[in-house]
Scaffold this active site. Structure first.
Site, PDB file in Angstrom:
ATOM      1  N   GLU A  49       0.813  -1.225   0.000  1.00 27.15           N
ATOM      2  CA  GLU A  49       0.000   0.000   0.000  1.00 27.15           C
ATOM      3  C   GLU A  49       0.848   1.279   0.000  1.00 27.15           C
ATOM      4  O   GLU A  49       1.207   1.783   1.065  1.00 27.15           O
ATOM      5  CB  GLU A  49      -0.953   0.003   1.215  1.00 27.15           C
ATOM      6  CG  GLU A  49      -1.847   1.236   1.266  1.00 27.15           C
ATOM      7  CD  GLU A  49      -2.814   1.256   2.450  1.00 27.15           C
ATOM      8  OE1 GLU A  49      -2.741   0.367   3.321  1.00 27.15           O
ATOM      9  OE2 GLU A  49      -3.635   2.180   2.512  1.00 27.15           O
ATOM     10  N   LYS A  51      -2.345  -1.932  -3.336  1.00 30.30           N
ATOM     11  CA  LYS A  51      -3.405  -1.104  -2.746  1.00 30.30           C
ATOM     12  C   LYS A  51      -3.018   0.367  -2.898  1.00 30.30           C
ATOM     13  O   LYS A  51      -2.414   0.962  -2.000  1.00 30.30           O
ATOM     14  CB  LYS A  51      -3.602  -1.485  -1.265  1.00 30.30           C
ATOM     15  CG  LYS A  51      -4.628  -0.628  -0.540  1.00 30.30           C
ATOM     16  CD  LYS A  51      -5.047  -1.230   0.781  1.00 30.30           C
ATOM     17  CE  LYS A  51      -5.945  -0.286   1.559  1.00 30.30           C
ATOM     18  NZ  LYS A  51      -6.558  -0.903   2.740  1.00 30.30           N
ATOM     19  N   SER A 106      -9.571   4.252   0.222  1.00 32.08           N
ATOM     20  CA  SER A 106     -10.499   5.357  -0.051  1.00 32.08           C
ATOM     21  C   SER A 106      -9.885   6.714   0.276  1.00 32.08           C
ATOM     22  O   SER A 106     -10.286   7.722  -0.315  1.00 32.08           O
ATOM     23  CB  SER A 106     -11.830   5.159   0.677  1.00 32.08           C
ATOM     24  OG  SER A 106     -11.671   5.044   2.067  1.00 32.08           O
ATOM     25  N   GLY A 107      -8.970   6.763   1.219  1.00 36.56           N
ATOM     26  CA  GLY A 107      -8.140   7.947   1.430  1.00 36.56           C
ATOM     27  C   GLY A 107      -8.809   9.197   1.970  1.00 36.56           C
ATOM     28  O   GLY A 107      -8.212  10.258   1.947  1.00 36.56           O
ATOM     29  N   GLY A 108     -10.074   9.085   2.412  1.00 35.53           N
ATOM     30  CA  GLY A 108     -10.764  10.282   2.919  1.00 35.53           C
ATOM     31  C   GLY A 108     -11.825  10.796   1.956  1.00 35.53           C
ATOM     32  O   GLY A 108     -12.466  11.814   2.226  1.00 35.53           O
TER      33      GLY A 108
END
Ligand code: 13P
Length: 340
Positions: free
Chosen positions: A177, A219, A261-263
């Site tokens: 990731e 990821k 999704s990162g926010g």
């Protein structure tokens, strides 16, 4: 290293229209999310919340794997069933976050390095014994003036590759990731250029460390304009930029790509994944799926708010997001399902 079982587990994690649920928040991150909703921050409350997630009815219909945290993989349900057993009984594969978090990168103010390689070989053996069949390590990159530096990219890429090689030695599928963060005023084009550079470094390092590409899952972040960028992009634009970038650097031997999704809001993360599958699914060498944490959990956590009486409603909210992401995996998500 058992190549056959590594590939088998990788394929099971990428099975048809399923995706991965990240529930591997460290104690401090979990506590921060609880504090924001005035939920008490104790080990027992964290345990109850994680029990709520893994006992969500029919979760295994849409989720192939869950990523746990060290505290969680050792816990049990209120009825005394180990979490690992509850997860596998639901037809879901347990995984484990094995990095120990990010620290400041010495000499490079504003940049981070992920730690956790010391003693990793022994920890991986223990996690495998506890029932984990895959692992995760997250590196983060900030876009800014002269950032990310070559040093930051190469140091993190090297560590990701050493982690992945150790995982495969221990018969654990490696989720790799590298996250380019959304925070900042950068444009979509800048995010694309940085993501491409970072992934290039990561795959160079994976190659150098002889990591089996068929036994890992990438990821990455989606390619997005920064949260403070005055020009925000449309859904198809994000889908096109993300796929164009990934096609430049991700080898076809990699079995799958599972986005973080990162926010992003839950709905937007789902819509972006959906658009990528609608527009490109037939032309890609890898499966495109999700490995979201916030974009699956956040509505459920809000619905629960730490109260036992809200458990069922929270499980319904969690299942709703998992289902919608499952639809996005097939390119069949409709935003109208959000109001249903
Ligand atoms: P988010 O989907 O909330 O970005 O989390 C993914 C993850 O696993 C972070 O390491």
């Amino acid at each position: 290293m058992n190549i056959k079982s590594l590939i088998q587990t990788t394929k099971a994690l990428l099975a048809f229209d399923k995706g991965i649920l990240a529930m591997d928040e460290s104690t401090s991150t979990c506590n921060k999310r609880f504090a924001a909703l005035s939920i008490p921050q104790t080990e027992e409350v964290r345990r109850s919340y994680r029990e709520l997630i893994i006992t969500t009815p029919r979760l295994g219909d849409c989720i192939s794997g869950v990523i746990l945290f060290d505290e969680t993989i050792r816990q049990q349900t209120r009825d005394g069933v180990s979490f690992v057993k509850a997860i596998t009984s639901a037809g879901i594969i347990p995984g484990i976050k094995v990095d120990t978090g990010v620290k400041d990168l010495a000499g490079y103010p504003g940049e981070k390095i992920t730690e956790g390689l010391d003693g990793l070989r022994e920890r991986l053996i223990e996690y495998h014994q506890l029932g984990a069949r895959f692992a995760k390590w997250r590196a983060v990159f900030t876009i800014g003036d002269n950032m990310p530096s070559r040093s930051c990219m190469e140091s993190n890429a090297n560590d990701l590759a050493r982690y992945a090689a150790l995982c495969q030695e221990a018969d654990l599928v490696a989720i790799v990731e590298p996250e380019v963060l959304m925070e900042g005023a950068h444009t979509l084009e800048q995010c694309s250029a940085v993501t491409e550079d970072v992934l290039h470094c990561v795959f160079d390092a994976l190659y150098a460390q002889r990591v089996l590409l068929e036994g890992m899952i990438l990821k990455p972040n989606m390619v997005l304009p920064g949260t403070d960028c005055p020009t925000q992009s449309g859904i198809n634009e994000v889908a096109d930029a993300t796929i164009t970038c990934l096609l430049q650097v991700v080898p076809a031997a990699v079995s799958g790509i599972a986005f973080l999704s990162g926010g992003q809001s839950p709905e937007l993360a789902t819509a972006h994944l959906n658009a990528m599958n609608v527009r490109y699914m037939d032309r890609l060498p890898w499966e495109l799926t999700f490995s979201f944490a916030r974009a699956i959990q956040q509505p459920a956590l809000r619905a629960w708010a730490g109260l036992e009486a809200n458990t069922e409603g929270a499980q319904q909210a969690l299942y709703h997001r998992a289902r919608n992401n499952q639809a996005a995996r097939r390119g069949e998500y409709r935003s109208s399902s959000e109001s249903a």
